[in-house]
Structures are given as structure tokens and as C-alpha cells.
Design a protein around this motif. Structure first.
Motif, PDB file in Angstrom:
ATOM      1  N   GLU A   5      41.279 -28.341  -3.009  1.00  0.00           N
ATOM      2  CA  GLU A   5      41.357 -28.668  -4.431  1.00  0.00           C
ATOM      3  C   GLU A   5      41.798 -27.456  -5.249  1.00  0.00           C
ATOM      4  OE1 GLU A   5      38.156 -31.284  -5.912  1.00  0.00           O
ATOM      5  OE2 GLU A   5      38.077 -29.906  -7.589  1.00  0.00           O
TER       6      GLU A   5
ATOM      7  N   ASP B  19      37.303 -29.715  -0.491  1.00  0.00           N
ATOM      8  CA  ASP B  19      36.931 -29.270  -1.844  1.00  0.00           C
ATOM      9  C   ASP B  19      35.871 -28.196  -1.623  1.00  0.00           C
ATOM     10  OD1 ASP B  19      36.130 -28.851  -4.404  1.00  0.00           O
ATOM     11  OD2 ASP B  19      35.750 -30.949  -4.895  1.00  0.00           O
TER      12      ASP B  19
ATOM     13  N   ASP C 201      32.470 -28.556  -4.829  1.00  0.00           N
ATOM     14  CA  ASP C 201      32.549 -29.713  -5.722  1.00  0.00           C
ATOM     15  C   ASP C 201      31.376 -29.710  -6.696  1.00  0.00           C
ATOM     16  OD1 ASP C 201      33.758 -32.423  -6.342  1.00  0.00           O
ATOM     17  OD2 ASP C 201      31.639 -32.888  -6.047  1.00  0.00           O
TER      18      ASP C 201
ATOM     19  N   ARG D 144      39.694 -36.940  -6.514  1.00  0.00           N
ATOM     20  CA  ARG D 144      40.913 -36.761  -5.745  1.00  0.00           C
ATOM     21  C   ARG D 144      40.814 -37.387  -4.359  1.00  0.00           C
ATOM     22  NH1 ARG D 144      40.155 -32.321  -9.752  1.00  0.00           N
ATOM     23  NH2 ARG D 144      38.102 -33.053  -9.151  1.00  0.00           N
TER      24      ARG D 144
ATOM     25  N   GLU E 206      38.091 -35.578  -1.817  1.00  0.00           N
ATOM     26  CA  GLU E 206      36.811 -36.142  -2.255  1.00  0.00           C
ATOM     27  C   GLU E 206      36.643 -37.597  -1.836  1.00  0.00           C
ATOM     28  OE1 GLU E 206      37.750 -35.170  -6.351  1.00  0.00           O
ATOM     29  OE2 GLU E 206      36.330 -33.517  -6.364  1.00  0.00           O
TER      30      GLU E 206
HETATM   31 MG    MG Z   1      35.697 -31.756  -6.582  1.00  0.00          MG
END
Ligand code: MG
Ligand code: AHM
Length: 304
Positions: free
Chosen positions: A68, A106, A109, A244, A248
Motif C-alpha cells: 500500500e 499493507d 493497516d 484496496r 486488504e
Molecule cells: Mg490499509
């Protein structure tokens, strides 16, 4: 299980310990930089990203990574599996290797929760040869909470806890057909009429609000309590949702399906969706089968 996936899971467990130590720092400051989605980055976002990139790319079975926090994917050259960092190539995101596992992650997160000391997490999708839902072969996440935990999904969804300097398995996570928790994301004033109807109908049936603003602890809680619904819908300010696909949504869709639940965008199975860009997002609904049936009933009725 494929030994390459075992190797990646083992690396994720090792990184979890390092990242947990990183999060003990008192540096919740923002940097001047933004990531590919336009979010302002925290110093810990960038440090976590580098720790995972370094560890995952050292594995011979990993042909590339994207995260990410990166604007494009990093692929190894095809020629040599014992590459050192200086021989990595940064290629266009449309290029992929045929025979290596690729990892989309990610690194941190929910990092906007970091300053208030709420739980955050890391999410991993393990893809065979291409960054697409149909190539997803395993997924995992780390929860940094009062305890350090990882959940690893391949054939089953294994829940592990770090305790006394060791990883211990707590067995498999499995959803029942119906739960009691409702975790609705997105700004309420931007919800559609259908989404408001869905959320209100769940509360009218006795569901309890459980939403921290971190998808890892929110989805983990639903899994641990064996049912409920997590939603991050299309909104008037974000018609494709916020979350995303590669980093995710697809990994959690894989985990929820393996745990006996379902994961849809309102109509279609999330893991049937295409992905045109590394940072594409989608509306998402993940939960046990009865709650997902209610989502379908309301969202598909809208289209009639
Ligand atoms: Mg995230
Ligand atoms: P991030 O990757 O920038 O941290 O954003 C993802 C997070 C999710 O953990 C969470 O479900 C969502 O953003 C919360 O968004 P909102 O504050 O709009 O409810």
C-alpha cells in the motif's frame, strides 16, 4: 501445504515480532510524504514497509512484492533466485513473473489509530504468478493488540498467538452461519439509502455495533466471535469504496471464505473481481452467510 507458503508464513511470524517492537516506539508523527492512495504517511508506515520488503524479498520463492505504501511493484529478475537487493528491478506494475509467488501487503493497516494506541495490523495476500484475485493462494494478517497474534489461511484458517517467546497455535477459526456483530465503515452522511437500510435492519434485529476503524481488529473480532458483518460500502464521496483490493480486500475475502463465510461487493463475489491497478479499491461486505444473504437481498433489490 506448499512448502513455499509455509516459508512465507514463517517469515511473516518472524516479522510480526520485529514490527511489534517497532510499534513500541513513541513516534506517531506524520511525514511530509503521501502514498499512492494519497494518504499522508507515518514514519512507522514507511519503516514497517521496508522491514517487510527486505524480509519477503530475501525468500527465494518470492518473485516480487507490492504494498500500500509503494507506487509500483518490485519484481526480482527471473534469472537468479538468490538475488541481493541491488539486482532487484523496479518494473511496470502490469508486468508479472510466471512461476514465483508474489506478495501484496499493507504493512500497517489502520495506522491513523496508532496515536491513540488502538490495535493496528498488517495484511498479506500471496498470489501465484500475478496480482489478481484468481491467483490468490494464501493470505495472512498480524494483529498488534494487547497480545501479538497472526492468522494464516491456506486450506484452513489458523490462529496463532505469541506467548512466552514462542508462537502457539490456537486452532482453526471458523464462522457460524450467523453472528451478532455489525461493523459498518465509511462516513454515514455519504452512505446510500440501501446501505442505511441494511445497517438499520441489522440493529433492529439486535446486532451490536463493533467498529474500531481498523479493519484488522474489526474483522478479527468477527472471526473470533464466530460471526457478524463488516462492511465498507460505496459512498457518495468514494464510489469504489476505500479499501484496496490487493492489500486488504482480497486477502480478507480469502480468509473469510476459508473460514466458512462469504465476501461480496454487494452483488458479486469479491474474489471474482478483476483488478486493473495495484491500488484499485472496491466496496466490500464480509461476514457469515446469513448476514451476506441480507446484504444481497437489499443491494440486489436496488437494481430491480
Ligand atoms: Mg490499509
Ligand atoms: P489505511 O490503510 O490508510 O489505514 O486505511 C484503511 C482503514 C481500515 O483499517 C479501516 O477499515 C478503514 O480504513 C477505516 O476508514 P474510515 O475511518 O473511513 O471508517
Amino acid at each position: 501445504m506448499d512448502s513455499r507458503i509455509l516459508e512465507i508464513f514463517s517469515c511473516i511470524k518472524q516479522c510480526a515480532i520485529t514490527l511489534q517492537e517497532l510499534l513500541q516506539c513513541d513516534d506517531s508523527g506524520y511525514l511530509a510524504s503521501t502514498n499512492a492512495s494519497g494518504d499522508t504517511q507515518l514514519a512507522v508506515d514507511v519503516r514497517a514497509d521496508r522491514i517487510l520488503e527486505d524480509a519477503l524479498l530475501k525468500l527465494a520463492c518470492v518473485g516480487g512484492v507490492c504494498s500500500e505504501e509503494k507506487s509500483s511493484a518490485l519484481y526480482k529478475q527471473k534469472v537468479d533466485s538468490s538475488l541481493v537487493e541491488s539486482t532487484f528491478l523496479q518494473l511496470d506494475s502490469s508486468q508479472s513473473l510466471e512461476s514465483s509467488l508474489l506478495i501484496a501487503y499493507d504493512p500497517l493497516d489502520g495506522s491513523s489509530l496508532f496515536d491513540s494506541n488502538l490495535s493496528v495490523g498488517s495484511i498479506f495476500g500471496i498470489y501465484n504468478g500475478a496480482f489478481s484475485a484468481s491467483a490468490l493462494v494464501a493470505a495472512a494478517y498480524i494483529v498488534y493488540g494487547p497480545r501479538l497474534e497472526v492468522v494464516l489461511a491456506c486450506e484452513r484458517v489458523e490462529h496463532c498467538v505469541y506467548s512466552g517467546g514462542q508462537w502457539r497455535s490456537k486452532g482453526a477459526l471458523q464462522l457460524e452461519s450467523k453472528g451478532k456483530l455489525n461493523a459498518p465503515g465509511g462516513t454515514q452522511k455519504h452512505w446510500s439509502k440501501e446501505h442505511k437500510e441494511l445497517v438499520e435492519s441489522l440493529f433492529a434485529k439486535g446486532y451490536r455495533l463493533r467498529y474500531s476503524g481498523g479493519m484488522v481488529p474489526d474483522l478479527h473480532q468477527i472471526l473470533c466471535k464466530k460471526g457478524g458483518l463488516f462492511s465498507y460500502p460505496a459512498t457518495s464521496d468514494a464510489p469504489n469504496g476505500k479499501l484496496r483490493k490487493l492489500f486488504e480486500v482480497f486477502p480478507f475475502a480469502f480468509i473469510y471464505e476459508r473460514a466458512g463465510g462469504e465476501a461480496i461487493n454487494g452483488r458479486e463475489r469479491l474474489l471474482s473481481l478483476s483488478c486493473d491497478g495495484l491500488h484499485d479499491s472496491t466496496p466490500c461486505f464480509l461476514g457469515s452467510t446469513e448476514e451476506i444473504a441480507q446484504v444481497r437481498a437489499i443491494y440486489m433489490n436496488k437494481e430491480r
